[in-house]
Scaffold this motif. Structure first.
Motif, PDB file in Angstrom:
ATOM      1  N   GLU A 217      -7.484  17.721  -7.083  1.00 39.14           N
ATOM      2  CA  GLU A 217      -7.632  18.804  -8.038  1.00 39.14           C
ATOM      3  C   GLU A 217      -7.852  18.228  -9.433  1.00 39.14           C
ATOM      4  OE1 GLU A 217      -3.983  21.031  -7.596  1.00 39.14           O
ATOM      5  OE2 GLU A 217      -3.063  19.929  -9.230  1.00 39.14           O
TER       6      GLU A 217
ATOM      7  N   LEU B 252     -17.793  27.463 -13.293  1.00 39.11           N
ATOM      8  CA  LEU B 252     -16.700  27.332 -12.326  1.00 39.11           C
ATOM      9  C   LEU B 252     -16.440  28.661 -11.616  1.00 39.11           C
ATOM     10  CD1 LEU B 252     -14.387  25.085 -14.485  1.00 39.11           C
ATOM     11  CD2 LEU B 252     -15.454  24.422 -12.308  1.00 39.11           C
TER      12      LEU B 252
ATOM     13  N   ARG C 251     -16.507  29.437  -7.620  1.00 41.97           N
ATOM     14  CA  ARG C 251     -15.407  30.157  -6.950  1.00 41.97           C
ATOM     15  C   ARG C 251     -15.936  31.342  -6.176  1.00 41.97           C
ATOM     16  NH1 ARG C 251     -12.860  31.137 -11.526  1.00 41.97           N
ATOM     17  NH2 ARG C 251     -12.524  33.298 -11.009  1.00 41.97           N
TER      18      ARG C 251
ATOM     19  N   ILE D 186     -14.798  26.565  -4.306  1.00 42.48           N
ATOM     20  CA  ILE D 186     -13.586  26.049  -4.948  1.00 42.48           C
ATOM     21  C   ILE D 186     -12.587  27.183  -5.155  1.00 42.48           C
ATOM     22  CG2 ILE D 186     -14.812  24.174  -6.136  1.00 42.48           C
ATOM     23  CD1 ILE D 186     -14.656  25.879  -8.724  1.00 42.48           C
TER      24      ILE D 186
ATOM     25  N   CYS E 194      -8.782  27.991  -7.708  1.00 43.19           N
ATOM     26  CA  CYS E 194      -8.109  27.538  -8.921  1.00 43.19           C
ATOM     27  C   CYS E 194      -6.742  28.188  -9.060  1.00 43.19           C
ATOM     28  CB  CYS E 194      -8.954  27.837 -10.148  1.00 43.19           C
ATOM     29  SG  CYS E 194      -9.165  29.590 -10.477  1.00 43.19           S
TER      30      CYS E 194
ATOM     31  N   TYR F 250      -8.569  23.187 -10.706  1.00 46.78           N
ATOM     32  CA  TYR F 250      -9.549  23.525  -9.671  1.00 46.78           C
ATOM     33  C   TYR F 250      -9.480  22.520  -8.537  1.00 46.78           C
ATOM     34  CZ  TYR F 250     -11.547  26.718 -13.039  1.00 46.78           C
ATOM     35  OH  TYR F 250     -11.723  27.755 -13.910  1.00 46.78           O
TER      36      TYR F 250
END
Length: 125
Positions: A60, A81, A85, A90, A92, A101
């Motif tokens: 991470e 990001l 997602r 990914i 977080c 993340y």
């Protein structure tokens, strides 16, 4: 091969093996799902971000460690990001001021499996 025998990518075959792009056509739903992932990966910034997250020791990384690698603002990095997602690559977690993340388990392997070209088992002809 008849239409009834046609294997659709994303569906498990009788032998328990999942077909790849090179061995079976995609069904509409699977194509739409994969398109979201590949669209997310189609941007150089997002591809670099994913690589930085995936290759990080410990699995991470804090957004505070990602932002300095780019000549982009923190909100722009956060937007990229967010798209990773939303594509399911990914996840977080907020810890105090920072967001950490990590790559979702097995995601790169699943993408690799879809793109894998099966090796021939015998000689030609």
């Amino acid at each position: 091969m008849s239409k009834q025998e046609l294997v659709v990518l994303g569906q498990e075959q009788a032998d328990g093996c999942c077909p790849t792009l090179a061995t079976a056509p995609l069904d509409e739903e699977r194509a739409a799902d994969l398109a979201k992932v590949f669209k997310a990966l189609g941007d150089p910034v997002r591809l670099r971000l994913l690589s930085m997250i995936a290759s990080r020791d410990g699995g991470e990384v804090c957004v505070c460690d990602l932002t300095p690698a780019f000549e982009l603002s923190q909100p722009t990095i956060s937007h990229h990001l967010k798209l990773l997602r939303q594509a399911g690559l990914i996840d977080c977690e907020r810890r105090g001021t920072w967001v950490y993340y990590w790559l979702l388990p097995g995601m790169l392997e699943r993408l690799g499996d879809v793109l894998r070209v099966p090796q021939p088992t015998g000689g030609r002809g």
